[in-house]
Design an enzyme around this catalytic site. Structure first.
Site, PDB file in Angstrom:
ATOM      1  N   VAL A 105       6.897   1.329  -9.676  1.00  0.00           N
ATOM      2  CA  VAL A 105       6.979   0.144  -8.814  1.00  0.00           C
ATOM      3  C   VAL A 105       6.074  -0.961  -9.363  1.00  0.00           C
ATOM      4  O   VAL A 105       6.480  -2.127  -9.442  1.00  0.00           O
ATOM      5  CB  VAL A 105       6.629   0.489  -7.344  1.00  0.00           C
ATOM      6  CG1 VAL A 105       6.485  -0.771  -6.509  1.00  0.00           C
ATOM      7  CG2 VAL A 105       7.690   1.397  -6.739  1.00  0.00           C
ATOM      8  N   CYS A 138      -3.751  10.788  -5.691  1.00  0.00           N
ATOM      9  CA  CYS A 138      -3.467  10.300  -7.048  1.00  0.00           C
ATOM     10  C   CYS A 138      -4.343  11.047  -8.038  1.00  0.00           C
ATOM     11  O   CYS A 138      -4.006  11.180  -9.206  1.00  0.00           O
ATOM     12  CB  CYS A 138      -3.721   8.816  -7.112  1.00  0.00           C
ATOM     13  SG  CYS A 138      -5.245   8.385  -6.318  1.00  0.00           S
ATOM     14  N   SER A 167       0.819  -1.222   0.000  1.00  0.00           N
ATOM     15  CA  SER A 167       0.000   0.000   0.000  1.00  0.00           C
ATOM     16  C   SER A 167       0.855   1.274   0.000  1.00  0.00           C
ATOM     17  O   SER A 167       2.015   1.256   0.401  1.00  0.00           O
ATOM     18  CB  SER A 167      -0.973  -0.034   1.188  1.00  0.00           C
ATOM     19  OG  SER A 167      -0.300  -0.251   2.388  1.00  0.00           O
ATOM     20  N   GLY A 180       0.140   2.542  -5.782  1.00  0.00           N
ATOM     21  CA  GLY A 180       1.398   3.267  -5.635  1.00  0.00           C
ATOM     22  C   GLY A 180       1.842   3.767  -6.996  1.00  0.00           C
ATOM     23  O   GLY A 180       1.013   3.962  -7.897  1.00  0.00           O
ATOM     24  N   SER A 181       3.134   3.912  -7.157  1.00  0.00           N
ATOM     25  CA  SER A 181       3.615   4.528  -8.403  1.00  0.00           C
ATOM     26  C   SER A 181       3.627   3.528  -9.564  1.00  0.00           C
ATOM     27  O   SER A 181       3.735   2.312  -9.377  1.00  0.00           O
ATOM     28  CB  SER A 181       5.009   5.092  -8.190  1.00  0.00           C
ATOM     29  OG  SER A 181       5.884   4.044  -7.841  1.00  0.00           O
ATOM     30  N   THR A 182       3.538   4.084 -10.741  1.00  0.00           N
ATOM     31  CA  THR A 182       3.576   3.287 -11.970  1.00  0.00           C
ATOM     32  C   THR A 182       4.894   2.514 -12.046  1.00  0.00           C
ATOM     33  O   THR A 182       4.922   1.340 -12.432  1.00  0.00           O
ATOM     34  CB  THR A 182       3.442   4.238 -13.181  1.00  0.00           C
ATOM     35  OG1 THR A 182       2.197   4.926 -13.048  1.00  0.00           O
ATOM     36  CG2 THR A 182       3.479   3.501 -14.497  1.00  0.00           C
ATOM     37  N   GLU A 230      -3.368   0.078  -8.919  1.00  0.00           N
ATOM     38  CA  GLU A 230      -3.841   1.436  -9.208  1.00  0.00           C
ATOM     39  C   GLU A 230      -2.628   2.329  -9.026  1.00  0.00           C
ATOM     40  O   GLU A 230      -2.035   2.366  -7.946  1.00  0.00           O
ATOM     41  CB  GLU A 230      -4.985   1.816  -8.258  1.00  0.00           C
ATOM     42  CG  GLU A 230      -6.224   0.926  -8.397  1.00  0.00           C
ATOM     43  CD  GLU A 230      -6.789   0.887  -9.810  1.00  0.00           C
ATOM     44  OE1 GLU A 230      -6.593   1.846 -10.580  1.00  0.00           O
ATOM     45  OE2 GLU A 230      -7.402  -0.136 -10.177  1.00  0.00           O
ATOM     46  N   LYS A 237       2.130  -5.310   3.251  1.00  0.00           N
ATOM     47  CA  LYS A 237       3.291  -4.439   3.457  1.00  0.00           C
ATOM     48  C   LYS A 237       2.825  -2.990   3.356  1.00  0.00           C
ATOM     49  O   LYS A 237       2.521  -2.494   2.272  1.00  0.00           O
ATOM     50  CB  LYS A 237       4.363  -4.692   2.388  1.00  0.00           C
ATOM     51  CG  LYS A 237       5.642  -3.929   2.683  1.00  0.00           C
ATOM     52  CD  LYS A 237       6.472  -3.655   1.456  1.00  0.00           C
ATOM     53  CE  LYS A 237       6.519  -2.248   1.007  1.00  0.00           C
ATOM     54  NZ  LYS A 237       6.625  -1.199   1.991  1.00  0.00           N
TER      55      LYS A 237
HETATM   56  P1  NAD Z   1       5.392   4.134  -4.140  1.00  0.00           P
HETATM   57  O1  NAD Z   1       5.241   3.432  -5.433  1.00  0.00           O
HETATM   58  O2  NAD Z   1       6.666   4.832  -3.872  1.00  0.00           O
HETATM   59  O3  NAD Z   1       5.180   3.118  -2.939  1.00  0.00           O
HETATM   60  C1  NAD Z   1       4.027   2.306  -2.859  1.00  0.00           C
HETATM   61  C2  NAD Z   1       4.370   1.058  -2.068  1.00  0.00           C
HETATM   62  O4  NAD Z   1       5.284   0.273  -2.847  1.00  0.00           O
HETATM   63  C3  NAD Z   1       5.068   1.356  -0.739  1.00  0.00           C
HETATM   64  O5  NAD Z   1       4.594   0.461   0.243  1.00  0.00           O
HETATM   65  C4  NAD Z   1       6.516   1.101  -1.065  1.00  0.00           C
HETATM   66  O6  NAD Z   1       7.310   0.764   0.058  1.00  0.00           O
HETATM   67  C5  NAD Z   1       6.405  -0.078  -2.025  1.00  0.00           C
HETATM   68  N1  NAD Z   1       7.589  -0.324  -2.865  1.00  0.00           N
HETATM   69  C6  NAD Z   1       8.541   0.555  -3.230  1.00  0.00           C
HETATM   70  N2  NAD Z   1       9.456  -0.068  -4.017  1.00  0.00           N
HETATM   71  C7  NAD Z   1       9.040  -1.350  -4.160  1.00  0.00           C
HETATM   72  C8  NAD Z   1       9.541  -2.484  -4.866  1.00  0.00           C
HETATM   73  N3  NAD Z   1      10.659  -2.422  -5.579  1.00  0.00           N
HETATM   74  N4  NAD Z   1       8.853  -3.646  -4.793  1.00  0.00           N
HETATM   75  C9  NAD Z   1       7.699  -3.724  -4.083  1.00  0.00           C
HETATM   76  N5  NAD Z   1       7.183  -2.674  -3.398  1.00  0.00           N
HETATM   77  C10 NAD Z   1       7.841  -1.504  -3.432  1.00  0.00           C
HETATM   78  O7  NAD Z   1       4.136   5.137  -4.012  1.00  0.00           O
HETATM   79  P2  NAD Z   1       3.789   6.164  -2.841  1.00  0.00           P
HETATM   80  O8  NAD Z   1       4.806   7.251  -2.858  1.00  0.00           O
HETATM   81  O9  NAD Z   1       3.530   5.451  -1.569  1.00  0.00           O
HETATM   82  O10 NAD Z   1       2.386   6.724  -3.349  1.00  0.00           O
HETATM   83  C11 NAD Z   1       2.307   7.674  -4.357  1.00  0.00           C
HETATM   84  C12 NAD Z   1       1.996   7.042  -5.687  1.00  0.00           C
HETATM   85  O11 NAD Z   1       0.822   6.261  -5.568  1.00  0.00           O
HETATM   86  C13 NAD Z   1       1.682   8.072  -6.752  1.00  0.00           C
HETATM   87  O12 NAD Z   1       2.263   7.669  -7.969  1.00  0.00           O
HETATM   88  C14 NAD Z   1       0.156   8.044  -6.836  1.00  0.00           C
HETATM   89  O13 NAD Z   1      -0.369   8.476  -8.063  1.00  0.00           O
HETATM   90  C15 NAD Z   1      -0.109   6.605  -6.586  1.00  0.00           C
HETATM   91  N6  NAD Z   1      -1.463   6.385  -6.100  1.00  0.00           N
HETATM   92  C16 NAD Z   1      -2.386   5.920  -6.975  1.00  0.00           C
HETATM   93  C17 NAD Z   1      -3.691   5.716  -6.569  1.00  0.00           C
HETATM   94  C18 NAD Z   1      -4.726   5.200  -7.540  1.00  0.00           C
HETATM   95  O14 NAD Z   1      -5.803   4.821  -7.101  1.00  0.00           O
HETATM   96  N7  NAD Z   1      -4.443   5.165  -8.821  1.00  0.00           N
HETATM   97  C19 NAD Z   1      -4.072   5.991  -5.252  1.00  0.00           C
HETATM   98  C20 NAD Z   1      -3.093   6.448  -4.372  1.00  0.00           C
HETATM   99  C21 NAD Z   1      -1.789   6.640  -4.804  1.00  0.00           C
END
Ligand code: NAD
Length: 542
Positions: A269, A327, A187, A265-267, A293, A212
């Protein structure tokens, strides 16, 4: 076992409390903010229902006061990650076999606990640890998470009731088995509700999960985990494992029994995990379900007939609330030249009244961005705009000395390809491209194709034919599309949320569409009087 079909209570959106001066919710929240500000919480992993401590620790700090430590949390190593997989697999058969009304009850009970005794605690942790104002915390960690729990239970009951047709002498049944293996939920930091929903929606459908949380949302997410345990979630159904993403990828996402991956999270990752799973595809027992997402570069597109007041308010709220870290936040806008000066004046006036600072001060509109990395990324882009001939900074700036504060920033891009028109910054930065009124169609095409994302978007127009035209031209540019409203603030049960292209798999969190991804249906045909011969009637002699 009860011989009855039970009806899940009809869901409703949790009312948003006002926190007005003198209200009981305000005093409860203020007391909880003070209490949590004076405490350093120790957070273990929760595996198989038990607290597990490791030698690796991380810290949770207040983004708006980055010297203030709120919690210390354990970080799982390979050993604990493997323990968590074993715990999830062990808990699976009993949980999957539990009558649905009891599985659902755990989450319905959690919703009522969150709406009641846990509300102040989880809102305060979200405010302090993720720098949300009281309103932003309330609509996220209290209301949206209650909504996810209640609506998902209701939608699940509708799914289970969907059954195939029958023919004479045959009864066809569809059972909705959980996936064969375990599910991993990873998440993001920006919504406590998403933290709760990612493990809980697969769990509701009978799966067992490794969760996680984001390293910058561990405190609020840990309280959600504790609340679920208090609500009666059996040991091992959800295993809470703060850990390093790269280690989860290496040790968990390559496990043969990985059955599903639920991510927000991010595209970058999500694409990385997709690639890891693709590269390992022959090792899995089944094809893992991948639900992600991801990022966005969400737009507001104004027509010359747009209402300037409504457009300006949508730009300010859509771009700057929660520091642009939704997001769905508006981060680019296309404004026709004929109304630009009026829009600029109105947006500037509105932003002048915005207060940024400590979220414990209820008069603030904005807190800080989440961490140093985020602060540096946004800062570098504001600097770039200040130095470039292709952009003009109308207002904005930053100050990272005490907290990671980015002021609401408005950039005018003279080149539609300027970096801040395309890159997701995840901060309070809105870039405007002013277009020639005569060039509506080519600007619509630009909006559609300029970025890889397609998450949210809003159009503003009074002219009905213009609305129809713009809605069609932008039909693939956003999974959540708004007409004369800001592109943020989707409500569970009302605007199912998610985008396509580089913004994700568009499985619409908080709807039945998402829950379908966590089941593997089995079709059962029962024949009452089975044929005993092999001949068909046409084979008879004339
Ligand atoms: P992030 O991608 O940095 O992190 C998300 C999760 O992935 C975290 O728990 C992080 O520790 C984990 N992670 C990081 N590297 C990883 C890897 N190599 N393998 C597995 N897991 C890994 O995103 P963030 O900074 O927490 O959130 C912001 C991002 O989330 C933005 O891009 C935002 O647009 C997106 N987001 C999208 C939505 C949606 O519904 N589309 C909603 C909320 C946030």
């Amino acid at each position: 076992m009860s011989n009855a079909y039970f009806t899940i209570p009809k869901p409703y959106n949790e009312p948003v409390l006002g926190y007005m001066p003198g209200s009981s919710e305000r005093s409860a929240l203020k007391a909880e903010l003070a209490r949590q500000s004076e405490t350093v919480v120790t957070i273990p992993l929760i595996i198989g229902g038990k607290e597990v401590y490791t030698d690796r620790w991380g810290e949770v700090v207040m983004p708006h006061d980055h010297g203030h430590v709120l919690a210390k949390y354990c970080i799982a190593t390979e050993k604990e990650l493997r323990m968590a997989i074993d715990a999830a697999l062990e808990a699976k058969s009993e949980w999957a076999a539990m009558p649905f009304e009891h599985r659902a009850s755990v989450f319905l009970k959690a919703a009522d606990m969150l709406a009641g005794p846990y509300r102040a605690k989880i809102n305060a942790a979200t405010m302090l640890g993720q720098s949300k104002t009281v309103f932003q915390a309330e609509i996220d960690s209290a209301c949206e998470l209650c909504d996810f729990f209640r609506y998902n239970a209701y939608f699940a009951s509708k799914i289970y009731a969907e059954q195939p047709e029958n023919s004479k002498g045959v009864w066809n049944r569809l059972e909705y088995r959980p996936l064969d293996g375990f599910v991993v939920a990873i998440s993001p930091f920006n919504f406590t509700s998403i933290g709760g929903n990612l493990p809980c929606s697969p769990a509701l459908m009978g799966n067992t999960v490794l969760w996680k949380p984001s390293s910058t949302a561990v405190l609020s997410n840990y309280f959600v985990m504790r609340m679920l345990m208090d609500a009666g979630l059996p040991a091992g159904v959800i295993n809470f494992i703060p850990s390093r993403g790269s280690e989860v990828s290496q040790h968990v996402l390559t496990h043969p029994m990985l059955a599903g991956f639920h991510f927000t999270g991010s595209t970058e990752v999500f694409s990385g995990v997709f690639t890891t799973i693709g590269n390992n595809i022959k090792t899995y027992c089944s094809y893992p379900r991948l639900v992600g997402e991801t990022g966005g570069k969400d737009f507001i597109f104004a027509h010359p007939t747009a209402d300037v007041e409504a457009l300006s308010a949508a730009m300010v709220r859509g771009a700057y609330e929660y520091q642009g870290q939704k997001c769905s936040a508006a981060s680019r806008a296309f404004i026709p030249a004929s109304i630009w000066e009026n829009v600029k004046k109105r947006v500037t006036e509105m932003v002048d009244s915005i207060k940024i600072g400590d979220v414990c001060d209820f008069t603030t509109f904005m807190g800080a961005v989440i961490d140093q990395n985020s602060f540096e990324l946004i800062k570098s882009h504001i600097d770039l705009a200040n130095e470039s001939n292709d952009a003009e900074v109308i207002f904005g700036g930053y100050d990272g000395s005490k907290g990671y504060f980015i002021k609401p920033t408005l950039i005018r891009a003279l080149d539609p390809d300027f970096a801040t028109m395309k890159t997701e910054l995840f901060g309070p930065v809105l870039t405007v491209y002013v277009y020639d009124d005569e060039k509506l169609d080519e600007t619509l095409a630009l909006c559609d194709s300029a970025t890889a994302y397609a998450l949210t978007g809003a159009i503003f127009a009074k002219d009905r034919n213009a609305i129809i035209h713009m809605e069609k031209a932008l039909s693939n540019s956003a999974g959540n599309f708004y007409i004369n409203d800001k592109p943020t603030g989707a409500v569970v049960g009302q605007q199912p949320f998610g985008g396509a292209r580089a913004s994700g798999t568009n499985d619409k969190a908080g709807s039945a569409l998402n829950l379908y991804r966590w089941v593997s249906p089995r079709t059962i045909k029962e024949t009452f009087v089975s044929p005993t011969a092999i001949e068909y009637p046409y084979m008879c002699e004339e």
